[in-house]
Design an enzyme around this catalytic site. Sequence first.
Site, PDB file in Angstrom:
ATOM      1  N   ASP A  12       0.877  -1.313  -0.131  1.00  0.00           N
ATOM      2  CA  ASP A  12      -0.055  -0.223   0.156  1.00  0.00           C
ATOM      3  C   ASP A  12       0.709   0.706  -0.081  1.00  0.00           C
ATOM      4  O   ASP A  12       2.097   1.431   0.530  1.00  0.00           O
ATOM      5  CB  ASP A  12      -0.935  -0.275   1.186  1.00  0.00           C
ATOM      6  CG  ASP A  12      -1.940   1.016   0.784  1.00  0.00           C
ATOM      7  OD1 ASP A  12      -1.935   1.544   0.194  1.00  0.00           O
ATOM      8  OD2 ASP A  12      -2.401   0.893   2.178  1.00  0.00           O
ATOM      9  N   GLY A  13      -0.207   1.936  -0.620  1.00  0.00           N
ATOM     10  CA  GLY A  13       1.286   3.423  -0.297  1.00  0.00           C
ATOM     11  C   GLY A  13       1.402   4.193  -1.464  1.00  0.00           C
ATOM     12  O   GLY A  13       2.348   5.215  -1.956  1.00  0.00           O
ATOM     13  N   ASN A  14       1.088   3.586  -2.528  1.00  0.00           N
ATOM     14  CA  ASN A  14       1.815   4.071  -4.238  1.00  0.00           C
ATOM     15  C   ASN A  14       1.282   5.335  -4.524  1.00  0.00           C
ATOM     16  O   ASN A  14       2.140   6.214  -5.018  1.00  0.00           O
ATOM     17  CB  ASN A  14       1.692   3.136  -5.036  1.00  0.00           C
ATOM     18  CG  ASN A  14       1.689   1.430  -5.396  1.00  0.00           C
ATOM     19  OD1 ASN A  14       2.532   1.499  -4.358  1.00  0.00           O
ATOM     20  ND2 ASN A  14       0.881   0.652  -5.670  1.00  0.00           N
ATOM     21  N   GLY A  15      -0.222   5.505  -4.444  1.00  0.00           N
ATOM     22  CA  GLY A  15      -0.877   6.477  -4.347  1.00  0.00           C
ATOM     23  C   GLY A  15      -0.293   7.659  -3.518  1.00  0.00           C
ATOM     24  O   GLY A  15       0.962   9.151  -4.579  1.00  0.00           O
ATOM     25  N   ARG A  25      -0.841   8.778  -9.901  1.00  0.00           N
ATOM     26  CA  ARG A  25      -1.149   8.162  -9.463  1.00  0.00           C
ATOM     27  C   ARG A  25      -0.519   6.818 -10.380  1.00  0.00           C
ATOM     28  O   ARG A  25      -0.176   6.165  -9.755  1.00  0.00           O
ATOM     29  CB  ARG A  25      -2.447   7.902  -8.803  1.00  0.00           C
ATOM     30  CG  ARG A  25      -3.027   8.598  -7.724  1.00  0.00           C
ATOM     31  CD  ARG A  25      -4.336   7.841  -7.395  1.00  0.00           C
ATOM     32  NE  ARG A  25      -4.908   6.921  -6.979  1.00  0.00           N
ATOM     33  CZ  ARG A  25      -4.280   6.774  -5.267  1.00  0.00           C
ATOM     34  NH1 ARG A  25      -4.177   7.590  -4.808  1.00  0.00           N
ATOM     35  NH2 ARG A  25      -4.207   5.145  -5.330  1.00  0.00           N
ATOM     36  N   HIS A  29       2.484   3.637  -9.032  1.00  0.00           N
ATOM     37  CA  HIS A  29       1.582   2.095  -9.268  1.00  0.00           C
ATOM     38  C   HIS A  29       3.191   1.536 -10.191  1.00  0.00           C
ATOM     39  O   HIS A  29       3.118  -0.055  -9.301  1.00  0.00           O
ATOM     40  CB  HIS A  29       0.138   2.149  -9.895  1.00  0.00           C
ATOM     41  CG  HIS A  29      -0.840   2.732  -9.588  1.00  0.00           C
ATOM     42  ND1 HIS A  29      -0.324   1.955  -8.011  1.00  0.00           N
ATOM     43  CD2 HIS A  29      -1.586   2.852  -9.417  1.00  0.00           C
ATOM     44  CE1 HIS A  29      -1.751   1.893  -7.159  1.00  0.00           C
ATOM     45  NE2 HIS A  29      -2.518   2.930  -8.600  1.00  0.00           N
ATOM     46  N   THR A  58     -10.513  -7.512  -4.636  1.00  0.00           N
ATOM     47  CA  THR A  58     -12.262  -7.065  -5.139  1.00  0.00           C
ATOM     48  C   THR A  58     -12.675  -5.755  -4.464  1.00  0.00           C
ATOM     49  O   THR A  58     -13.284  -5.427  -5.504  1.00  0.00           O
ATOM     50  CB  THR A  58     -12.825  -7.910  -3.989  1.00  0.00           C
ATOM     51  OG1 THR A  58     -12.730  -7.932  -2.934  1.00  0.00           O
ATOM     52  CG2 THR A  58     -12.777  -9.799  -4.614  1.00  0.00           C
ATOM     53  N   GLU A  59     -12.382  -5.244  -3.264  1.00  0.00           N
ATOM     54  CA  GLU A  59     -13.122  -3.617  -3.656  1.00  0.00           C
ATOM     55  C   GLU A  59     -12.523  -2.276  -4.871  1.00  0.00           C
ATOM     56  O   GLU A  59     -13.117  -1.646  -4.938  1.00  0.00           O
ATOM     57  CB  GLU A  59     -12.372  -2.711  -2.122  1.00  0.00           C
ATOM     58  CG  GLU A  59     -13.450  -4.079  -1.435  1.00  0.00           C
ATOM     59  CD  GLU A  59     -13.097  -5.284  -1.274  1.00  0.00           C
ATOM     60  OE1 GLU A  59     -11.422  -5.892  -0.776  1.00  0.00           O
ATOM     61  OE2 GLU A  59     -13.767  -6.261  -0.977  1.00  0.00           O
ATOM     62  N   TRP A  61     -12.095  -2.338  -7.593  1.00  0.00           N
ATOM     63  CA  TRP A  61     -12.857  -2.428  -8.739  1.00  0.00           C
ATOM     64  C   TRP A  61     -13.648  -0.785  -8.753  1.00  0.00           C
ATOM     65  O   TRP A  61     -14.607  -0.763  -9.812  1.00  0.00           O
ATOM     66  CB  TRP A  61     -14.068  -3.721  -9.236  1.00  0.00           C
ATOM     67  CG  TRP A  61     -12.735  -5.155  -9.934  1.00  0.00           C
ATOM     68  CD1 TRP A  61     -12.831  -5.895  -8.799  1.00  0.00           C
ATOM     69  CD2 TRP A  61     -12.062  -4.379 -11.182  1.00  0.00           C
ATOM     70  NE1 TRP A  61     -11.881  -6.655  -9.772  1.00  0.00           N
ATOM     71  CE2 TRP A  61     -11.574  -6.182 -11.024  1.00  0.00           C
ATOM     72  CE3 TRP A  61     -11.961  -4.024 -12.025  1.00  0.00           C
ATOM     73  CZ2 TRP A  61     -11.590  -6.760 -11.352  1.00  0.00           C
ATOM     74  CZ3 TRP A  61     -11.318  -4.879 -13.290  1.00  0.00           C
ATOM     75  CH2 TRP A  61     -11.345  -6.009 -12.440  1.00  0.00           C
ATOM     76  N   LEU A 123      11.588 -19.610  -4.041  1.00  0.00           N
ATOM     77  CA  LEU A 123      10.637 -18.879  -3.631  1.00  0.00           C
ATOM     78  C   LEU A 123       9.066 -19.183  -5.042  1.00  0.00           C
ATOM     79  O   LEU A 123       9.603 -18.519  -5.657  1.00  0.00           O
ATOM     80  CB  LEU A 123      10.727 -17.894  -3.111  1.00  0.00           C
ATOM     81  CG  LEU A 123      10.301 -16.924  -2.561  1.00  0.00           C
ATOM     82  CD1 LEU A 123      10.043 -16.895  -0.908  1.00  0.00           C
ATOM     83  CD2 LEU A 123      10.249 -15.408  -2.991  1.00  0.00           C
ATOM     84  N   ARG A 182      -4.623  -1.887   9.028  1.00  0.00           N
ATOM     85  CA  ARG A 182      -5.735  -2.908   8.598  1.00  0.00           C
ATOM     86  C   ARG A 182      -6.154  -3.820   7.940  1.00  0.00           C
ATOM     87  O   ARG A 182      -4.566  -4.143   7.204  1.00  0.00           O
ATOM     88  CB  ARG A 182      -7.342  -2.538   7.758  1.00  0.00           C
ATOM     89  CG  ARG A 182      -7.044  -1.275   7.214  1.00  0.00           C
ATOM     90  CD  ARG A 182      -8.434  -0.255   6.691  1.00  0.00           C
ATOM     91  NE  ARG A 182      -7.648   0.665   6.142  1.00  0.00           N
ATOM     92  CZ  ARG A 182      -7.824   1.737   6.314  1.00  0.00           C
ATOM     93  NH1 ARG A 182      -7.882   2.851   7.184  1.00  0.00           N
ATOM     94  NH2 ARG A 182      -7.325   2.440   5.005  1.00  0.00           N
TER      95      ARG A 182
HETATM   96  C1  IPE Z   1      -5.212  -2.659   0.035  1.00  0.00           C
HETATM   97  O1  IPE Z   1      -4.922  -1.907   0.231  1.00  0.00           O
HETATM   98  C2  IPE Z   1      -5.283  -2.894  -1.237  1.00  0.00           C
HETATM   99  C3  IPE Z   1      -3.951  -3.614  -1.989  1.00  0.00           C
HETATM  100  C4  IPE Z   1      -2.706  -3.263  -0.970  1.00  0.00           C
HETATM  101  C5  IPE Z   1      -3.274  -4.430  -3.029  1.00  0.00           C
HETATM  102  P1  IPE Z   1      -6.004  -0.512  -0.248  1.00  0.00           P
HETATM  103  O2  IPE Z   1      -5.815   1.196  -0.563  1.00  0.00           O
HETATM  104  O3  IPE Z   1      -6.572  -0.900  -1.361  1.00  0.00           O
HETATM  105  O4  IPE Z   1      -7.163  -0.425   1.234  1.00  0.00           O
HETATM  106  P2  IPE Z   1      -7.710   0.637   2.099  1.00  0.00           P
HETATM  107  O5  IPE Z   1      -8.842   0.880   1.264  1.00  0.00           O
HETATM  108  O6  IPE Z   1      -7.016   1.635   2.955  1.00  0.00           O
HETATM  109  O7  IPE Z   1      -8.377  -0.370   2.773  1.00  0.00           O
HETATM  110  C1  IPE Z   2      -1.276   0.171  -3.412  1.00  0.00           C
HETATM  111  O1  IPE Z   2      -1.311   1.804  -3.308  1.00  0.00           O
HETATM  112  C2  IPE Z   2      -1.923  -0.409  -4.821  1.00  0.00           C
HETATM  113  C3  IPE Z   2      -3.482  -0.773  -4.767  1.00  0.00           C
HETATM  114  C4  IPE Z   2      -4.075  -0.455  -3.651  1.00  0.00           C
HETATM  115  C5  IPE Z   2      -3.779  -1.783  -6.133  1.00  0.00           C
HETATM  116  P1  IPE Z   2      -2.908   2.309  -3.523  1.00  0.00           P
HETATM  117  O2  IPE Z   2      -2.891   2.794  -4.746  1.00  0.00           O
HETATM  118  O3  IPE Z   2      -3.840   2.231  -2.497  1.00  0.00           O
HETATM  119  O4  IPE Z   2      -2.196   4.186  -2.889  1.00  0.00           O
HETATM  120  P2  IPE Z   2      -2.643   4.760  -1.611  1.00  0.00           P
HETATM  121  O5  IPE Z   2      -2.900   4.223  -0.087  1.00  0.00           O
HETATM  122  O6  IPE Z   2      -3.497   5.547  -1.808  1.00  0.00           O
HETATM  123  O7  IPE Z   2      -1.788   6.062  -1.340  1.00  0.00           O
HETATM  124 MG    MG Z   3      -3.941   2.670  -0.435  1.00  0.00          MG
END
Ligand code: IPE
Ligand code: IPE
Ligand code: MG
Length: 234
Positions: A12-15, A25, A29, A58-59, A61, A123, A182
Amino acid sequence: MSIPRHVAIVMDGNGRWARARRLPRAAGHERGVERIHEVALACARRGVEYLSLYAFSTENWNRPRREVDGLLRLLSALMDRDVKTYVQDNLRLRLVGTVERLDRAFQEKVQAAIDLTRDNTGLTVCIAFDYGSRDEITRAARELAAGGIRPEQVTEEVVSQHLLTAGMPDVDLLVRCGGEIRLSNFLLWQSAYAELYFTEVLWPDFGEKELDMALDEFARRSRRFGSLDSGGSS
Ligand code: IPE
Ligand code: IPE
Ligand code: MG
């Protein structure tokens, strides 16, 4: 030092990584996907057997179509580019999730990549794509019901065998980057007794050093699995 057999990471955290650099964004990714190979190799060198990576839930999408399409393109590029080196590096690719919502050509590409690395012995890298634990457990229940199983035949073992992770050990260490505390519907059944590790580091910045910090922390934890015996730490 005790090494987890199965490490799972919520990438998480790419955005936020991109936003901090005033980049779109998609750039976050892209950088995130590039990180996968380095972390996989580092895990392999340390003796981890399974690495599960949450790539698309799944969310997810529910995100704008443009972002979803961009993520799909990146995953497709990973299949084309990285999978060749997977063969050399003795890494095995597995998908946990569904490919039903992908177009036919993409499904074939994923299957070809899995087949290409099937006989590797190092692995196993499990990409969780279009994955959600509740969806997975619901499908398992549906499958069992359709098979006409008798109630007394439903055991934890049988349920496990009907999950997408069938045959894999439970998660020992679950890492989430990006600062959220979470699980976001990731490997809920499989992580019942996982050690949880949360870090503020954003996935595009996550590398060998951060992995070692998580592994060090794991080795310090006392795993009791409900008993009073704190002897074993794995
Ligand atoms: C969880 O990240 C899903 C992935 C890393 C693929 P999200 O950014 O979608 O999760 P929430 O919305 O913060 O719970
Ligand atoms: C995780 O990064 C990648 C995916 C959920 C696909 P996010 O796109 O959720 O990045 P933030 O949480 O917005 O920083
Ligand atoms: Mg995220």
